[in-house]
Enzyme design. Structure first.
Site, PDB file in Angstrom:
ATOM      1  N   LYS A 242      -7.949   1.918   0.186  1.00 50.61           N
ATOM      2  CA  LYS A 242      -9.151   2.417  -0.472  1.00 50.61           C
ATOM      3  C   LYS A 242     -10.415   1.759   0.087  1.00 50.61           C
ATOM      4  O   LYS A 242     -10.387   0.703   0.699  1.00 50.61           O
ATOM      5  CB  LYS A 242      -9.039   2.245  -1.986  1.00 50.61           C
ATOM      6  CG  LYS A 242      -8.016   3.211  -2.575  1.00 50.61           C
ATOM      7  CD  LYS A 242      -7.960   3.219  -4.088  1.00 50.61           C
ATOM      8  CE  LYS A 242      -6.970   4.293  -4.562  1.00 50.61           C
ATOM      9  NZ  LYS A 242      -6.824   4.317  -6.024  1.00 50.61           N
ATOM     10  N   ARG A 281       1.388   1.803  -5.700  1.00 52.65           N
ATOM     11  CA  ARG A 281       1.374   3.069  -4.949  1.00 52.65           C
ATOM     12  C   ARG A 281       0.694   2.838  -3.603  1.00 52.65           C
ATOM     13  O   ARG A 281      -0.463   2.444  -3.542  1.00 52.65           O
ATOM     14  CB  ARG A 281       0.622   4.125  -5.749  1.00 52.65           C
ATOM     15  CG  ARG A 281       0.551   5.496  -5.117  1.00 52.65           C
ATOM     16  CD  ARG A 281      -0.249   6.441  -6.002  1.00 52.65           C
ATOM     17  NE  ARG A 281      -0.301   7.793  -5.465  1.00 52.65           N
ATOM     18  CZ  ARG A 281      -1.196   8.216  -4.568  1.00 52.65           C
ATOM     19  NH1 ARG A 281      -2.119   7.368  -4.123  1.00 52.65           N
ATOM     20  NH2 ARG A 281      -1.175   9.468  -4.120  1.00 52.65           N
TER      21      ARG A 281
END
Length: 304
Positions: A242, A281
């Site tokens: 991210k 995840r």
């Protein structure tokens, strides 16, 4: 085999595959319980920030799912709509055509499969294809029929914190007390689902790193992982590749690509595991598999 050339894709695809699938509960119950689980990301999308367009072909997507399992993924998370900031919306029927044949094929070979969707219709079609878990990032904007579907199916459900949608959430990243506000909004959302028949034990909480949060908010939430685990639910953490990790690393690694964030992802995953996260995840399964096993060995004093 492209989606355009694939006969019979859709909610009722591949009945023979579905018949060969292992019973849903048995596969789910066989997941390890002595360490944090690793969920591998499988984006069947055109515009995901890291791997958009790579697995739109059904065969390519299935092959990548198998590769993730071989690399050590406990769960494969299949998604057909990008939820990165400013991503385009995908109609539920298009999303289902992308993901249902992939879900059915992976389940048929014994994989535990999660479906990353905000749409009731897609979730229902994937459950019929054997999916074990619904991972819904819609947060406070969830579709009205989702609680009833989850209550009826009895499957585990990831309830994630998000304000707005992929096109509006960045403008809503304003908090006075990030952790307290995210916790309160998550619990409000949880109570909505429980009031409509979803059992508390079905619910998995995700604080929504990167969704209506800036870098500072993300770090605050990650430091509070243990606080979320004390709310009485399993906790999923997703930091993989991210933007806030890129911001942290960019002064040392220019130009910077999402894949350059994998080591940082493994580090945050190990730290989340050390604070009791049920699952992380990620895109790079192998490194994170090792990271969570190290975290388990560190905590328990024995190799895992």
């Amino acid at each position: 085999m492209s989606l355009a050339a694939t006969p019979g894709t859709g909610p009722n695809t591949s009945p023979l595959m579905i018949l060969r699938a292992k019973p849903r509960k048995a596969a789910w119950d066989a997941l390890p319980t002595d360490r944090t689980l690793v969920m591998g990301v499988l984006n069947v999308t055109q515009d995901s920030f890291s791997d958009g367009g790579r697995y739109l072909d059904v065969d390519d997507a299935i092959a990548h799912g198998h590769a993730l399992v071989k690399a050590g993924a406990d769960i494969i998370d299949v998604g057909g709509e990008s939820t990165r900031p400013d991503a385009d919306f995908v109609p539920a029927d298009v999303e289902a055509k992308r993901v249902v044949p992939v879900v059915a094929a992976l389940v048929a070979t014994g994989a535990v499969v999660s479906v990353d969707t905000t749409h009731v219709a897609t979730a229902e079609a994937c459950l019929k294809a054997g999916a074990h878990l619904i991972n819904d990032v819609s947060g406070l904007t969830h579709e009205a029929g989702m609680p009833a579907l989850i209550a009826k199916s009895g499957v585990p459900y990831v309830l994630m914190h998000r304000r707005g949608d992929q096109q509006s959430m960045a403008s809503l990243a304003h908090y006075t007390d990030t952790v307290a506000e995210v916790e309160a909004e998550l619990l409000e959302l949880r109570d909505r689902f429980v009031a409509q028949g979803v059992k508390p034990e079905q619910i998995i909480l995700d604080p929504g790193v990167g969704f209506a949060k800036n870098a500072s908010h993300n770090w605050e939430l990650l430091r509070a992982t243990e606080r979320f685990t004390r709310l009485g639910h399993r906790v999923l953490i997703g930091t993989s590749r991210k933007r806030f990790l890129g911001r942290l690393l960019q002064e040392h690694q220019l130009p910077h690509e999402p894949t350059d964030r994998d080591a940082a992802t493994a580090a945050t995953s190990a730290l989340a595991a050390s604070q009791g996260a049920w699952c992380v995840r990620v895109h790079d399964v192998a490194a994170t598999r090792d990271a969570v096993r190290v975290a388990a060995a560190w905590a328990h004093g024995a190799a895992r």
